[in-house]
Design an enzyme around this catalytic site. Structure first.
Site, PDB file in Angstrom:
ATOM      1  N   LYS A 195      38.629  44.891  42.059  1.00 24.64           N
ATOM      2  CA  LYS A 195      39.505  43.802  42.488  1.00 24.64           C
ATOM      3  C   LYS A 195      38.739  42.492  42.384  1.00 24.64           C
ATOM      4  CE  LYS A 195      42.177  42.051  46.372  1.00 24.64           C
ATOM      5  NZ  LYS A 195      42.753  42.348  47.675  1.00 24.64           N
ATOM      6  N   LYS A 248      42.722  45.065  39.346  1.00 22.09           N
ATOM      7  CA  LYS A 248      43.583  43.996  39.852  1.00 22.09           C
ATOM      8  C   LYS A 248      42.868  42.668  39.721  1.00 22.09           C
ATOM      9  CE  LYS A 248      45.471  42.373  44.180  1.00 22.09           C
ATOM     10  NZ  LYS A 248      45.463  42.499  45.593  1.00 22.09           N
TER      11      LYS A 248
HETATM   12  C1  PBG Z   1      44.878  41.900  50.476  1.00 21.14           C
HETATM   13  C2  PBG Z   1      45.620  41.791  49.202  1.00 21.14           C
HETATM   14  C3  PBG Z   1      45.826  40.680  48.379  1.00 21.14           C
HETATM   15  C4  PBG Z   1      46.704  41.099  47.376  1.00 21.14           C
HETATM   16  C5  PBG Z   1      46.949  42.440  47.585  1.00 21.14           C
HETATM   17  N1  PBG Z   1      46.259  42.855  48.702  1.00 21.14           N
HETATM   18  C6  PBG Z   1      45.403  39.276  48.507  1.00 21.14           C
HETATM   19  C7  PBG Z   1      43.995  38.906  48.428  1.00 21.14           C
HETATM   20  O1  PBG Z   1      43.093  39.725  48.195  1.00 21.14           O
HETATM   21  O2  PBG Z   1      43.755  37.720  48.642  1.00 21.14           O
HETATM   22  C8  PBG Z   1      47.263  40.245  46.280  1.00 21.14           C
HETATM   23  C9  PBG Z   1      48.519  40.750  45.679  1.00 21.14           C
HETATM   24  C10 PBG Z   1      49.213  39.785  44.803  1.00 21.14           C
HETATM   25  O3  PBG Z   1      48.781  38.648  44.537  1.00 21.14           O
HETATM   26  O4  PBG Z   1      50.294  40.158  44.336  1.00 21.14           O
HETATM   27  N2  PBG Z   1      43.527  41.846  50.416  1.00 21.14           N
END
Ligand code: PBG
Length: 324
Positions: A195, A248
């Site tokens: 991520k 992601k």
């Molecule tokens: C929580 C999380 C996030 C997203 C999914 N889980 C935000 C982040 O890490 O700031 C983003 C999902 C999206 O942008 O569609 N940590």
């Protein structure tokens, strides 16, 4: 005049031929639809930056779940917007928290729909970080216990799969141990393995009000410049017991999806995040491109790169288009 024997255009002559030789396809069962759950009842409040998406109270989420199943989409991914936030994200692991209630409500209404829960603290902390904060540092090991409690509370409420998205080190193993020790050995973990610290989460953070109050997430989420590090992250999560790994965001990271696909035989999910969705919607609204076609093209690109599962805000639209 020299001309090669092979003419690539022969197999593009008509639609039936093209379909016969198509290498990648999209189906409703490839998708997971994210839902945003809010307290109360009868609430269905539009999220401006995510056209077609709303904050849903539990009863409305159950309605939505029926529609999702009817479209052939197998799973939803739940995010919560709690009543109140605090420094340690208590609302994330409260047995009667908004997600725990939503899991129960959805499973009761539509037992066959898979309910996946996002396991993270950032929607529940007043500082907006994904872990416990000391000074300006995000404390890894102190956070693990709270993530384990969160995951366990989701499973006890009836969730089918937990998806940790916090990017703390060791959380997949810690959650696996916790679930196993409570008899939930059959519950899969979908790990947000690679991520990235991405600006494409912007609309999501607006939706759940989780923009960090100080600093940014770069001490725990990955540097967009790195791909070998993604392979390392995936390897660690697999060793810790992940059942599905995730990359992601998706579109700016197709090479990462491809590389991860080569490096593991586990199912691979890709998260087509809020900013990727919003930018196509915005361009379509301006009339700058054909929104439906661009969306299908982007999603097939993600699949072609190697994703088995696509988490996407477009899931319902795609399922409707594919049914036409
Ligand atoms: C929580 C999380 C996030 C997203 C999914 N889980 C935000 C982040 O890490 O700031 C983003 C999902 C999206 O942008 O569609 N940590």
């Amino acid at each position: 005049m020299y001309f090669p024997k092979y003419r690539a255009r022969r197999l593009r002559e008509n639609a039936v031929l093209r379909q016969l030789v198509q290498e990648t396809t999209l189906a409703p069962h490839d998708f997971i639809l994210p839902l945003f759950i809010t307290p109360g009842s009868g609430v269905r409040q539009e999220i401006a930056s995510l056209p077609g998406h709303s904050h849903l109270s539990v009863d409305q989420a159950a309605e939505e779940a029926r529609e999702v199943v009817d479209l052939g989409i197998p799973a939803v991914l739940l995010f919560g917007l709690p009543e109140s936030k605090d420094a340690v994200g208590r609302a994330a692991y409260s047995p009667d928290g908004v997600i725990q209630q939503a899991v129960q409500g959805i499973k009761k209404a539509v037992p066959s729909l898979l309910v996946v829960t996002d396991v993270c603290l950032c929607e529940y902390t007043d500082h907006g970080h994904c872990g416990v904060v000391e000074g300006e540092r995000i404390m890894n090991d102190l956070t693990l216990d709270l993530l384990c409690r969160t995951a366990l509370s989701h499973i006890e409420a009836g969730a089918d799969i937990v998806a940790p998205s916090d990017m703390m080190d060791g959380r997949v193993g810690a959650i696996r141990d916790t679930l196993d020790s409570k008899g939930h050995t059959h519950v899969p973990i979908m790990a947000y393995a690679a991520k990235y610290a991405s600006s494409f989460y912007g609309p999501f953070r607006e939706a759940v009000d989780s923009t960090p109050q100080f600093g940014d997430r770069r001490s725990y989420q990955m540097d967009p410049a790195n791909v070998r590090e993604a392979l390392r992250e995936v390897r660690l999560d697999v060793e810790e017991g992940a059942d599905i790994v995730m990359v992601k965001p998706a579109l700016p990271y197709l090479d990462v999806i491809y590389r991860v696909r080569q490096s593991t035989d586990l199912p691979l999910a890709a998260y087509n995040v809020s900013g990727e969705f919003a930018m196509l919607k915005a361009a379509a609204q301006l009339g700058w491109l054909d929104g439906e076609q661009a969306m299908l093209e982007a999603l097939i690109g993600i699949k072609r790169a190697g994703a088995d599962i696509i988490i996407s805000y477009s899931a319902k639209e795609v399922a409707r288009l594919l049914a036409r």
